[in-house]
Design an enzyme around this catalytic site. Structure first.
Site, PDB file in Angstrom:
ATOM      1  CG  HIS B 153      -0.206   0.382   2.609  1.00  0.00           C
ATOM      2  ND1 HIS B 153       0.222  -1.000   3.381  1.00  0.00           N
ATOM      3  CD2 HIS B 153       0.227   1.180   3.254  1.00  0.00           C
ATOM      4  CE1 HIS B 153       0.765  -0.520   4.273  1.00  0.00           C
ATOM      5  NE2 HIS B 153       0.998   0.671   4.473  1.00  0.00           N
ATOM      6  CG  HIS B 199      -4.000   0.363   5.172  1.00  0.00           C
ATOM      7  ND1 HIS B 199      -3.083  -0.907   5.435  1.00  0.00           N
ATOM      8  CD2 HIS B 199      -2.735   1.371   5.452  1.00  0.00           C
ATOM      9  CE1 HIS B 199      -2.231  -0.698   5.986  1.00  0.00           C
ATOM     10  NE2 HIS B 199      -1.755   0.620   5.645  1.00  0.00           N
ATOM     11  CG  HIS B 214       4.637   4.803   4.370  1.00  0.00           C
ATOM     12  ND1 HIS B 214       3.912   5.332   5.137  1.00  0.00           N
ATOM     13  CD2 HIS B 214       3.972   3.403   4.214  1.00  0.00           C
ATOM     14  CE1 HIS B 214       3.057   4.858   5.689  1.00  0.00           C
ATOM     15  NE2 HIS B 214       2.883   3.504   5.039  1.00  0.00           N
ATOM     16  CG  HIS B 246       0.972   1.492  12.213  1.00  0.00           C
ATOM     17  ND1 HIS B 246       1.763   2.848  12.134  1.00  0.00           N
ATOM     18  CD2 HIS B 246       1.636   1.014  11.084  1.00  0.00           C
ATOM     19  CE1 HIS B 246       2.472   2.954  11.473  1.00  0.00           C
ATOM     20  NE2 HIS B 246       2.591   1.924  10.658  1.00  0.00           N
ATOM     21  CE1 TYR B 255       5.371   3.841   8.164  1.00  0.00           C
ATOM     22  CE2 TYR B 255       5.246   5.622   9.922  1.00  0.00           C
ATOM     23  CZ  TYR B 255       4.431   4.715   9.158  1.00  0.00           C
ATOM     24  OH  TYR B 255       3.015   5.005   8.951  1.00  0.00           O
ATOM     25  CD  GLU B 265       4.225   0.641   7.178  1.00  0.00           C
ATOM     26  OE1 GLU B 265       3.279   0.386   6.065  1.00  0.00           O
ATOM     27  OE2 GLU B 265       3.816   0.972   8.191  1.00  0.00           O
TER      28      GLU B 265
END
Ligand SMILES: [Fe+2]
Lengths: 82, 307
Positions: B153, B199, B214, B246, B255, B265
């Site tokens: 993503h 996501h 990112h 997260h 990161y 990431e």
């Protein structure tokens, strides 16, 4: 400098990309730089001795002024680029 | 969500300052496989467990960032249908001919209110994941670096992000899985899924348009995330934060930055999304915890360091 815990110059991506560590070299010190994002450092900037600290290699003792990126733009603030 | 329509993020086209240094980084450290290059000097890469010819395209330029993010749709009929809907919605839509990116079929490119360019395509040359489809081994030998499984993503920053989120939800059929809402009631971050993932795309409201926060690659375990961090230590790769957790998506993450300052990431372990779950809401006051669950505060760089 980062490893010595010197906090005067903000640290960002360390790759010449984000512009957070913008500094100006004062009084004609000698230095060279690695590749930096043209979006962050214009040719004009370069002529004025402005560069990104993460890509700055000193060739003499240097006096630096932190110029900084524009203010934190998160959510509310507005500013034009440069 | 039935894996028709938009299926997944297909590729990200990333600008880098120095191609040689960047290819070395993405191949030796991230563990992507170089599959091609073209006469414009662009380099094509894929993660080992992806089947299509490429998921990352690098282009040397004088500033880093993202040229476009592309999504693969299920069929050419879907591609035609989305093109029509995007036109009707009022976006600037353009057909890019097949093989403009080597091995990729026709792409439908569209602009967005947040200043990002997105693309859809239905066809890309299939190389396979190196294991075959008959009695396959579980993983191939000879992988390098972090051995990421796939491009997963992007998090993008831009102004007028609501308009972009609306396109993905209303035109392309994405679900809102999580959101961050300001005290005034404005949505300042949206997490969007076209699949079973927490996501496939995230967008955060920002003063400047068209920014990349990112590009993320998937790993399978916390141990693999830790091992990726070890590789960053070994090779002095610039780390932003982590390994940590997260709150949003529950991902376990680190990161870090590519040699041009584009944030990368690697993460593992978000949850399984189903469209009947309904979105999760985070208050902006809890943004620290939402992003970095352990520290419970944002590092300044999360909000300022973008390309
Ligand atoms: Fe992410």
């Amino acid at each position: 400098m980062e490893q010595l815990g010197r906090k005067e110059i903000p640290v960002g991506c360390r790759g010449g990309g984000c512009g957070v560590c913008r500094v100006q070299v004062l009084d004609g010190g000698e230095y060279h730089t690695g590749k930096m994002s043209r979006e962050q450092i214009s040719e004009d900037d370069e002529a004025k001795g402005i560069c990104l600290a993460c890509k700055l290699v000193p060739d003499s003792d240097l006096q630096l002024k932190v110029v900084g990126k524009w203010q934190n733009q998160f959510v509310t603030s507005t500013s034009s680029k440069n | 969500m039935s894996f028709k329509g938009v299926m997944r993020p297909g590729h990200a086209a990333i600008r880098v300052l120095d191609m040689q240094e960047s290819v070395k980084y993405y191949v030796e450290r991230i563990g992507l496989i170089k599959t091609d290059e073209d006469d414009q000097g662009r380099v094509y890469l894929k993660a080992w467990d992806e089947h299509d010819r490429f998921s990352i395209v690098l282009r040397e330029a004088d500033s880093p960032g993202i040229d476009h993010m592309a999504f693969k749709v299920y069929s050419t009929a879907d591609l035609d249908e989305f093109e029509g809907k995007l036109n009707d919605y009022g976006q600037n839509v353009e057909r890019i001919p097949a093989n403009e990116l080597k091995g990729c079929g026709e792409r439908v490119r569209f602009d967005s209110p947040s200043g990002h360019t997105f693309e859809l395509y239905a066809e890309k040359e299939v190389l396979g994941n190196g294991l075959g489809r008959k009695n396959p081994d579980p993983w191939p030998e000879g992988l390098k670096g972090m051995q990421v499984y796939r491009f997963d993503h992007c998090l993008l920053y831009g102004s007028n992000s609501k308009g972009t989120v609306d396109i993905f939800r209303e035109v392309l059929g994405f679900d809102l899985t999580e959101e961050v809402v300001s005290p005034e009631g404005d949505r300042i971050a949206a997490f969007l899924s076209c699949s079973n993932k927490a996501h496939d795309l995230a967008i955060l409201e920002y003063a400047e348009p068209g920014k990349l926060h990112h590009v993320s690659f998937m790993l399978m375990s916390w141990e693999e995330v830790l091992r990726a961090a070890d590789i960053m230590g070994m090779h002095n790769i610039s780390i932003d934060i982590g390994p940590t957790r997260h709150g949003i998506t529950r991902g376990r993450t680190i990161y870090f930055f590519d040699p041009s300052g584009n944030r990368n990431e690697v993460f593992c372990g978000d949850y399984t999304w189903y469209p009947d779950h309904g979105p999760i809401t985070w208050n902006a006051e809890e943004l620290g915890k939402a992003i970095f669950y352990h520290d419970r505060k944002l590092n300044e760089n999360f909000l300022t360091v973008v390309t």
